[in-house]
Design an enzyme around this catalytic site. Structure first.
Site, short mmCIF file in Angstrom:
data_model
loop_
_atom_site.label_atom_id
_atom_site.label_comp_id
_atom_site.label_asym_id
_atom_site.label_seq_id
_atom_site.Cartn_x
_atom_site.Cartn_y
_atom_site.Cartn_z
N MET A 131 -41.33 82.62 44.32
CA MET A 131 -42.09 81.91 44.96
C MET A 131 -41.67 80.46 45.29
O MET A 131 -41.02 79.95 44.43
CB MET A 131 -43.38 82.02 44.06
CG MET A 131 -44.58 81.03 44.38
SD MET A 131 -45.10 81.81 46.10
CE MET A 131 -45.72 80.26 46.93
N GLU A 165 -36.37 81.29 49.37
CA GLU A 165 -37.28 80.39 48.90
C GLU A 165 -36.87 78.93 49.36
O GLU A 165 -37.67 78.33 49.34
CB GLU A 165 -37.39 80.76 47.18
CG GLU A 165 -37.87 81.95 46.90
CD GLU A 165 -38.92 82.76 47.47
OE1 GLU A 165 -39.70 81.86 47.78
OE2 GLU A 165 -38.76 84.02 47.85
#
Ligand code: TRP
Ligand code: ZN
Length: 884
Positions: free
Chosen positions: A286, A321
């Site tokens: 994330m 990411e």
């Protein structure tokens, strides 16, 4: 269906409220209903008193009326399982609030206020792994897409951008490391063995990019000098003992930072960039601003425990990411229908990065294999949706291969049509126009149009239409002219019965069959239902090489003869096209074999043609082994099934195995020699050594079908001699599918060697669950009872059950036991982790494309799930769509 959610009272019990999430929601959210939020929230302060079982959160929001929205006095804040402990407006406790389901609704008198709401949460009870949760004694967050509302009442939508100040305090021994987004601005000691830290993130962001981590972690530090000469401090935080396996992640991060500067002109924008590895995580990683949180499997890697594929996975996900810092964070999404704006673009960026880091053609082949093995089936099944969906019930269900991988292909087509330089100009314009904004896919398309000088009017259909276009080609030759007659069909998908033609950019070359040369590549754009393109200067009928480099995510019916495919497999100068010809040769043969239309003679002739092409691949000294390894991989069961209107998994599997056995027998000595030659190459991460490891295991996979006895001996020897995980896992994979004494021995040895390493034990579960061993289904049943198996860890659940759900043989057991097992899993997992549970629905959802016997069994399992008392919104939506 309706929901009756019990409204919570201010002094309600937070743990009770959490159960409300389990109730099925009927609400469909539509793209066309988008309205800007009534309030701006320029600043947020969050104060956390941390505890594993009890964390208190005070959120202070500076709100002001949004001039761009309908005027309102009502501030609607999302919550999920939260109870407001106190609500203050401008410093005064108020009671001008109500609950709307899980949401908090406050009436505000004026245009600008300070709203302060206190809540209490129990991270240890958070099994969904969304919001603030405990993992291995540490605390961490996951907020995308709608997890922030499980931490604090907030307008949890990506178009509300705020700057964040975060203060956290907690027990110093338990949480020596306290991290959040941005820069650490202050820290100190508190009473009773506590300490605290304050973080400030100067870049406005939506709540989904908020992150907090607190725990006992060790750090690998490094630094990066940006192109404008700023020094960025880099940190990778892991559990003690794992720090030696973070070197590859750190190198990948620095390479990503440099590449994004050089290729996209994007510089990093904070003094700090941190990564934390967490072992309980729903997805890969994330992109929280300045504090990326990763699944351990995409951080930790060393030769002893990680395969070459794992090394590539780390490199690709670290890059992905990091690249989000611009494509996602600096420019974010207006609403979740725009998800592909950040995901499709960022996937393209990470693919181009990995192409540049290693072998570009091999990376392209791998990406196409994923697209065809996962996205094409999604696009032709009940869950098909456009890369920009029009409606959803649970957004977590739309983090799909379509949004990610097809989304990347769609942007790649723009790049092909514009050329890389003009495409870069379009990207620059996009970042310049929308920096600091929440943008839409339309904004991206417009910027590429304006910056790259393309007309994308018709191309926009790629964003709104689902389904994989099918292109049919016929070559006509007359005099000295070759004419390509092309036509396209975009198939109907759920909710979209009628489609329009899309622009399809196809790179083609026409080979002279005598000289094996062509007169240059052409880029054709097929934008009508039918069109023809003529080329002069061909005395003989040419051999057609089409969709070279896979310029368009379509399927092609080119009706090329087996002889021409053998020619292209051996002669094409485009490596992708060479691979494609090899695949097509096998697909055509297996399709006919499964359909039963092959005479014994034709079957033999087909097998001989494939053996000839494969023999050429094995013998070609001009091929590097990485590429050779790709050319040896047979088309997957999923891709083969996709080629048939109604698939019989048993028949496909049997034919595929029979072909493999025949090839292995025809080329046994070649495969043995390949294995021997490759075994002499010492371990390193060079392309040559990696190629050697790849073909080594490929050779074993073939021999396992052709000569199981010999393969078992060779695999056992490879296992014993292995000084790296690639060789060891490859050998064990082959042994796991064989019924031999070496199998038991190697599996036991592997377990004992690595029982303390969760990521390697995941491999041990996967290899058995995915194996072609006749008793794989019973093995999975037994493994579910293994002391190291747990439903609480998504990696472990996927290791056992996802490997099983894609097992071409065991999952499709004719009596439906495989289907039953996955349905049982979904029912058991759904109350714990709905997001992960819902991901097991698609394998059962393919029933309409499967032969009637199995289709009935699959459907019955879906109906059994649908009939359960309580289902999460996630699983409910997927099951309902799959049955519909
Ligand atoms: N944005 C993440 C990525 O693609 C995806 C992601 C991570 C995610 N965790 C999630 C999506 C949880 C939904 C739920 O890099
Ligand atoms: Zn992403």
């Amino acid at each position: 269906m309706d929901i009756a959610r019990t409204p919570s009272t201010p002094d309600g019990n937070p743990e009770m409220a959490d159960a409300a999430h389990e109730v099925t929601s009927p609400v469909e959210i539509r793209r066309e209903d988008y309205r800007p939020f009534g309030w701006l929230v320029p600043q947020v302060s969050l104060d956390f008193a941390l505890g594993v079982e009890r964390t208190e959160v005070v959120a202070t929001l500076e709100v002001e009326r949004n001039p761009a929205a309908e005027p309102t006095h009502v501030l609607h804040l999302n919550g999920d399982g939260l109870v407001p402990l106190s609500v203050k407006v401008d410093g005064e406790e108020v009671n001008s609030w109500t609950m709307d389901g899980d949401d908090l609704v406050i009436t505000l008198p004026g245009d600008r206020h300070r709203v302060e709401v206190a809540t209490r949460i129990d991270p240890s009870a958070n099994t969904q792994l969304m919001g603030l949760y405990a993992s291995n004694g540490m605390l961490c967050t996951q907020c995308e897409a709608e997890g922030f509302r499980r931490i604090a009442f907030f307008p949890d939508r990506p178009d509300v951008l705020s700057t964040y100040r975060v203060r956290m305090s907690g027990d110093k021994a338990m949480f020596p490391v306290l991290l959040s987004n941005g820069n650490c601005t202050a820290q100190g000691e508190g009473a009773g063995g506590t300490h605290w830290a304050e973080w400030h993130d100067p870049w406005p962001k939506p709540a989904y990019l908020f992150a907090l981590v607190a725990g006992d972690l060790v750090v690998r530090k490094d630094s990066f000098m940006t192109c404008s000469g700023r020094e960025v401090e880099l940190g990778i935080y892991v559990r003690a003992g794992d720090e030696d396996r973070t070197g590859h992640a750190m190198e990948s991060l620095k390479a990503s930072m440099k590449w994004d500067e050089e290729v996209f002109g994007r510089e990093y924008d904070l003094d700090l960039f941190n990564i934390v590895a967490v072992s309980d995580f729903n997805m890969g990683a994330m992109e929280n601003k300045g504090l990326n949180v990763f699944n351990t499997r995409y951080v930790l890697a060393d030769p002893e425990t990680a395969t070459d594929g794992d090394f590539d996975g780390v490199e690709g996900v670290i890059a992905h990411e990091y690249f989000h810092n611009w494509s996602g964070n600096r420019v974010t999404c207006r609403d979740w229908f725009q998800l592909s704006l950040k995901e499709g673009f960022t996937v393209l960026r990470d693919q181009l990065f990995s192409q540049d880091m290693g072998s570009a053609p091999v990376k392209r082949i791998e990406d196409v294999r994923v697209l065809r093995g996962v996205q094409f089936p999604e696009d032709s099944g009940p869950l098909a949706h456009p890369i920009r969906p029009d409606a959803y019930r649970e957004i977590s269900n739309f983090y799909t291969s379509t949004v990610y991988n097809k989304g990347a292909e769609v942007i790649r087509m723009m790049r092909v049509m514009a050329g890389p330089e003009a495409f870069r100009k379009g990207c620059d314009l996009y970042f310049e126009r929308h920096d600091g904004e929440a943008a839409t896919c339309e904004d991206f398309i417009k910027a590429i149009e304006d910056g790259a000088g393309l007309d994308l009017t018709q191309f926009r259909l790629w964003y709104s239409q689902a389904g994989t276009p099918r292109v049919t080609v016929r070559v006509e030759h007359q005099g000295d002219t070759a004419t390509l007659h092309l036509s396209q069909v975009v198939p109907p998908t759920p909710g979209q019965p009628d489609k329009q033609p899309v622009p399809i950019p196809l790179k083609v070359a026409l080979f002279d069959r005598e000289t094996a040369t062509h007169q240059g590549e052409h880029l054709l754009v097929l934008d009508k239902a039918q069109d023809s393109f003529s080329f002069r200067g061909y005395a003989r009928p040419p051999v057609l090489s089409i969709n070279r480099g896979f310029t368009a995510p379509v399927s092609i019916d080119s009706q090329v003869t087996a002889d021409d495919l053998v020619f292209l497999a051996a002669q094409d100068d485009d490596p992708f096209a060479r691979y494609e010809a090899m695949q097509e040769l096998v697909v055509t043969h297996l399709k006919d074999a499964v359909a039963g239309t092959l005479s014994a003679e034709a079957r033999e002739a087909g097998g001989r043609a494939i053996a000839k092409a494969l023999g050429a691949v094995l013998a070609d000294p001009a091929l590097d082994d990485l590429m050779r390894g790709e050319l040896l991989i047979l088309p997957s069961q999923a891709y083969l099934a996709e080629q048939m209107l109604v698939a019989d998994p048993g028949a496909i599997h049997a034919e595929r195995q029979e072909l493999r056995a025949a090839l292995a027998q025809a080329l046994e000595s070649e495969f043995v020699a390949l294995h021997q030659g490759a075994s002499a190459v010492p371990y390193s991460l060079s392309a040559e050594a990696r190629g050697a490891r790849k073909v080594k295991t490929q050779a074993l996979i073939y021999l396992a079908e052709g000569n199981p006895q010999l393969a078992a001996e060779m695999a056992a020897a490879q296992y014993r001699a292995a000084d790296n995980m690639t060789d060891r896992q490859g050998a064990l994979m082959v042994l796991a599918g064989l019924d031999s004494p070496e199998r038991t021995h190697a599996l036991l040895d592997f377990y004992n060697r690595y029982k303390a390493n969760p990521l390697v034990i995941d491999k041990w579960f996967s290899l058995q669950a995915g194996s072609l061993h006749p008793h794989a289904l019973d093995h999975v049943k037994a493994l579910a009872q293994h002391p190291q198996f747990t439903l609480k860890n998504p990696n472990r659940v996927r290791a056992l059950y996802m490997a099983f759900a894609v097992n071409p043989a065991a999952f499709h057991a004719a009596d439906g036991e495989g289907y039953r097992m996955i349905a049982d899993l979904i029912l058991e997992l759904d109350p714990l982790n709905p997001q992960t549970a819902a991901r097991f629905v698609p394998p059962l959802g393919r029933w309409k494309r499967i032969e009637p016997g199995r289709a009935g069994l699959m459907r019955a399992e879906l109906e059994r799930i649908a009939g359960a008392d309580r289902l999460s919104r996630d699983t409910h939506e997927q099951v309902a769509r799959s049955l519909g």
